[in-house]
Design a protein around this motif. Structure first.
Motif, PDB file in Angstrom:
ATOM      1  N   ALA A  51      58.812  64.066 -10.567  1.00 43.86           N
ATOM      2  CA  ALA A  51      59.089  62.743 -10.000  1.00 43.86           C
ATOM      3  C   ALA A  51      57.774  62.091  -9.590  1.00 43.86           C
ATOM      4  N   ASP A  57      63.356  66.787 -16.977  1.00 41.73           N
ATOM      5  CA  ASP A  57      63.389  65.341 -16.777  1.00 41.73           C
ATOM      6  C   ASP A  57      62.141  64.919 -16.022  1.00 41.73           C
ATOM      7  N   TRP A  71      60.729  61.389 -13.853  1.00 40.08           N
ATOM      8  CA  TRP A  71      60.968  60.050 -13.314  1.00 40.08           C
ATOM      9  C   TRP A  71      59.649  59.369 -12.991  1.00 40.08           C
ATOM     10  N   TYR A  81      58.896  55.815 -10.646  1.00 38.15           N
ATOM     11  CA  TYR A  81      59.406  54.668  -9.899  1.00 38.15           C
ATOM     12  C   TYR A  81      58.272  53.674  -9.699  1.00 38.15           C
ATOM     13  N   ARG A 122      62.833  59.152 -17.509  1.00 38.61           N
ATOM     14  CA  ARG A 122      63.720  58.374 -16.634  1.00 38.61           C
ATOM     15  C   ARG A 122      62.907  57.318 -15.866  1.00 38.61           C
TER      16      ARG A 122
END
Length: 220
Positions: free
Chosen positions: A4, A176, A178, A180, A195
């Motif tokens: 992430a 996965d 991510w 942001y 993602r």
């Protein structure tokens, strides 16, 4: 294991730490208010428009670090965190970071803003891994220069991949990944992860996210 990545300014923060730091220094009398405020505003508008010359900006941003002792800068930064940063760290942003940490994801803050300004902010969010533009130092003092590749636009991919390689990892190490971000400047890294998430996005990123079917969320 999942990865992430979080942008900082106008993503986890409801504001821009670069801009706030310059405004804070003006308030301390460490910078000429009239001249520096106009330049600060100019660069901020260029960043939002996607036209920023990162090296021109870093010359402007990092020189003030070289004019003061590290002890003075550290003391100012503590006050800066209290006055300018904690008020724009939203509960939603803190919760989103904690969501990934509690799942056991590898969480990195990836920002173009320099590591002196952003290191304490990353720690405040509970993020232990920071990829940021690195101010050059000599004998414990900042020189006003930059070391290595700035963590900006395509440079964010370079810096993330270099960091992963140093850990014995690569993109394929994660089920996965991510990222942001709020900014059109981060489209290269958003396209790289599995993602991508647009957070309170600027108009260009919002349109691109809607075209591609990426999630659009708010942390405000």
């Amino acid at each position: 294991m999942n990865l992430a990545l979080f942008d900082l300014d106008n993503t986890l923060l409801a504001g821009d730490s670069d801009f706030e730091w310059a405004q804070f220094l003006i308030g301390q009398g460490a910078l000429d208010g009239e001249i520096h405020a106009a330049q600060n505003e100019k660069f901020y508008e260029q960043y939002k428009a996607g036209t920023l010359d990162i090296y021109e900006f870093l010359d402007f941003q990092l020189k003030p670090l070289a004019r003061h002792s590290r002890a003075q800068l550290d003391a100012w930064h503590q006050e800066f965190m209290a006055r300018n940063i904690r008020p724009i760290m939203t509960d939603q942003a803190r919760a989103k970071v904690q969501e990934h940490l509690q799942r056991g994801d590898l969480v990195l803050l990836v920002t173009a803003t320099n590591a002196f300004v952003t290191g304490p902010i990353a720690r405040e969010f509970g993020i232990h891994h920071l990829i940021a533009t690195i101010p050059e130092q000599r004998d414990g003092q900042f020189t006003g220069g930059v070391r290595g590749t700035p963590s900006f636009q395509d440079g964010k991919i370079t810096r993330v991949e270099d960091w992963l390689e140093a850990q014995g990892l690569n993109w394929g190490s994660f089920a996965d990944s991510w990222f942001y971000s709020d900014s059109r400047n981060d489209l290269p890294l958003l396209e790289k992860v599995s993602r991508p998430v647009a957070v309170d996005p600027d108009p260009i990123l919002k349109a691109e996210a809607e075209r591609r079917g990426w999630p659009v969320i708010s942390l405000r």
